[in-house]
Design a protein around this motif. Structure first.
Motif, mmCIF file in Angstrom:
data_model
loop_
_atom_site.group_PDB
_atom_site.id
_atom_site.type_symbol
_atom_site.label_atom_id
_atom_site.label_comp_id
_atom_site.label_asym_id
_atom_site.label_seq_id
_atom_site.Cartn_x
_atom_site.Cartn_y
_atom_site.Cartn_z
ATOM 1 N N PRO A 131 -34.493 34.050 5.966
ATOM 2 C CA PRO A 131 -33.195 33.376 5.924
ATOM 3 C C PRO A 131 -32.689 33.013 4.531
ATOM 4 N N THR A 132 -33.530 33.140 3.490
ATOM 5 C CA THR A 132 -32.997 32.911 2.141
ATOM 6 C C THR A 132 -32.154 34.102 1.685
ATOM 7 N N PHE A 133 -32.263 35.223 2.399
ATOM 8 C CA PHE A 133 -31.343 36.348 2.197
ATOM 9 C C PHE A 133 -30.250 36.167 3.228
ATOM 10 N N ALA A 134 -29.104 35.688 2.785
ATOM 11 C CA ALA A 134 -28.060 35.329 3.743
ATOM 12 C C ALA A 134 -26.675 35.603 3.178
ATOM 13 N N LEU A 135 -25.773 35.926 4.073
ATOM 14 C CA LEU A 135 -24.345 36.044 3.756
ATOM 15 C C LEU A 135 -23.660 34.920 4.522
ATOM 16 N N ILE A 136 -23.007 34.017 3.798
ATOM 17 C CA ILE A 136 -22.416 32.829 4.426
ATOM 18 C C ILE A 136 -20.960 32.667 3.977
ATOM 19 N N HIS A 137 -20.096 32.397 4.940
ATOM 20 C CA HIS A 137 -18.688 32.174 4.629
ATOM 21 C C HIS A 137 -18.515 30.763 4.059
ATOM 22 N N ARG A 138 -17.656 30.660 3.062
ATOM 23 C CA ARG A 138 -17.436 29.391 2.357
ATOM 24 C C ARG A 138 -16.970 28.262 3.272
ATOM 25 N N SER A 139 -16.320 28.622 4.368
ATOM 26 C CA SER A 139 -15.805 27.596 5.287
ATOM 27 C C SER A 139 -16.917 26.799 5.968
ATOM 28 N N LEU A 140 -18.167 27.263 5.853
ATOM 29 C CA LEU A 140 -19.283 26.550 6.476
ATOM 30 C C LEU A 140 -19.824 25.424 5.595
ATOM 31 N N ALA A 141 -19.256 25.222 4.418
ATOM 32 C CA ALA A 141 -19.733 24.159 3.520
ATOM 33 C C ALA A 141 -19.773 22.786 4.197
ATOM 34 N N PRO A 142 -18.721 22.360 4.916
ATOM 35 C CA PRO A 142 -18.783 21.036 5.558
ATOM 36 C C PRO A 142 -19.916 20.908 6.576
ATOM 37 N N LYS A 143 -20.203 22.007 7.301
ATOM 38 C CA LYS A 143 -21.304 21.961 8.277
ATOM 39 C C LYS A 143 -22.640 21.788 7.569
ATOM 40 N N LEU A 144 -22.789 22.453 6.425
ATOM 41 C CA LEU A 144 -24.039 22.299 5.671
ATOM 42 C C LEU A 144 -24.127 20.898 5.071
ATOM 43 N N ASP A 145 -23.024 20.383 4.578
ATOM 44 C CA ASP A 145 -23.012 19.006 4.054
ATOM 45 C C ASP A 145 -23.500 18.033 5.131
ATOM 46 N N GLU A 146 -22.966 18.190 6.323
ATOM 47 C CA GLU A 146 -23.299 17.284 7.429
ATOM 48 C C GLU A 146 -24.776 17.435 7.830
ATOM 49 N N TYR A 147 -25.262 18.669 7.865
ATOM 50 C CA TYR A 147 -26.651 18.951 8.227
ATOM 51 C C TYR A 147 -27.602 18.279 7.234
ATOM 52 N N LEU A 148 -27.328 18.437 5.944
ATOM 53 C CA LEU A 148 -28.189 17.831 4.915
ATOM 54 C C LEU A 148 -28.069 16.310 4.923
ATOM 55 N N ALA A 149 -26.873 15.798 5.201
ATOM 56 C CA ALA A 149 -26.664 14.349 5.257
ATOM 57 C C ALA A 149 -27.493 13.702 6.369
ATOM 58 N N ARG A 150 -27.811 14.495 7.412
ATOM 59 C CA ARG A 150 -28.658 13.990 8.504
ATOM 60 C C ARG A 150 -30.134 13.958 8.103
ATOM 61 N N GLY A 151 -30.443 14.448 6.899
ATOM 62 C CA GLY A 151 -31.832 14.487 6.456
ATOM 63 C C GLY A 151 -32.556 15.761 6.851
ATOM 64 N N GLU A 152 -31.822 16.715 7.407
ATOM 65 C CA GLU A 152 -32.428 17.996 7.801
ATOM 66 C C GLU A 152 -32.641 18.871 6.570
ATOM 67 N N ARG A 153 -33.694 19.685 6.589
ATOM 68 C CA ARG A 153 -33.979 20.567 5.456
ATOM 69 C C ARG A 153 -34.362 21.982 5.883
ATOM 70 N N LYS A 154 -34.611 22.195 7.162
ATOM 71 C CA LYS A 154 -35.109 23.497 7.608
ATOM 72 C C LYS A 154 -33.987 24.529 7.655
ATOM 73 N N LEU A 155 -34.175 25.565 6.862
ATOM 74 C CA LEU A 155 -33.164 26.614 6.722
ATOM 75 C C LEU A 155 -32.929 27.352 8.036
ATOM 76 N N MET A 156 -34.004 27.709 8.737
ATOM 77 C CA MET A 156 -33.847 28.476 9.973
ATOM 78 C C MET A 156 -33.135 27.661 11.048
ATOM 79 N N PHE A 157 -33.397 26.363 11.104
ATOM 80 C CA PHE A 157 -32.690 25.517 12.074
ATOM 81 C C PHE A 157 -31.191 25.494 11.777
ATOM 82 N N PHE A 158 -30.851 25.458 10.477
ATOM 83 C CA PHE A 158 -29.430 25.483 10.123
ATOM 84 C C PHE A 158 -28.800 26.808 10.541
ATOM 85 N N MET A 159 -29.508 27.905 10.328
ATOM 86 C CA MET A 159 -28.984 29.212 10.738
ATOM 87 C C MET A 159 -28.714 29.231 12.243
#
Length: 193
Positions: A131-159
């Protein structure tokens, strides 16, 4: 397609298994490891940036923009992805870790041809996910912000949370192998000679 992609080299880790060395700066065949990555990634994208939290002056010698995580807790690849999603101007970002010197030369094209309607996808070599090889659309930035703000760190769970598509690279077994230790780096060098 190329014009809509920023390539991002993820070099923000602590390199614990490399004895604390900055993995992207380890010399392989006479040049830093991240330069091997840049040479493979640059032809696939419109522009490149490097995510690094240490030795930024050395990375800046490449001429590519260098961005650090938005937090200072070295919270893994997602933190580098977050910083890049906020810094990039293109629609898409193609992420590659700094320690995989033989990744596919058709990574971007394969992702684009197989992503369908997905706003994110990641690589699989038929044996495991990368999952560190990924293509991600910029519009997903808020979802990632929210995921990290919850204290989550697992990349595969975010995917999974963003319904990222798994893209299989069937003929690329070994292409996603990363160099985690000095021994692995030495073995890779010997195979190239």
């Amino acid at each position: 397609m190329r014009q809509s992609i920023t390539g991002v080299i993820l070099a923000g880790g602590l390199g614990r298994r490399m004895g604390g060395q900055d993995k992207g700066l380890i010399t392989l065949l006479g040049k830093p490891l991240y330069q091997h990555i840049a040479e493979r990634l640059e032809p696939q994208v419109e522009q490149l940036m490097i995510n690094a939290n240490r030795n930024q002056a050395r990375y800046q010698q490449s001429g590519f923009p260098v961005i650090s995580d938005l937090t200072e807790d070295f919270s893994g690849p997602l933190a580098g992805m977050q910083a890049a999603l906020h810094a990039a101007k293109t629609e898409w970002l193609l992420f590659v870790p700094c320690d995989v010197p033989a990744f596919p030369l058709d990574l971007a094209v394969t992702f684009f041809e197989n992503k369908g309607d997905s706003l994110a996808c990641y690589a699989n070599d038929t044996e495991r996910d990368h999952p560190t090889f990924a293509l991600i659309h910029r519009s997903l930035a808020p979802k990632l912000d929210e995921y990290l703000a919850r204290g989550e760190r697992k990349l595969m769970f975010f995917m999974q949370e963003i319904a990222a598509k798994c893209v299989v690279f069937p003929s690329q077994l070994g292409a996603f192998t990363n160099l985690n230790t000095p021994e692995e780096s030495l073995n890779w060098e010997l195979q190239q000679k």
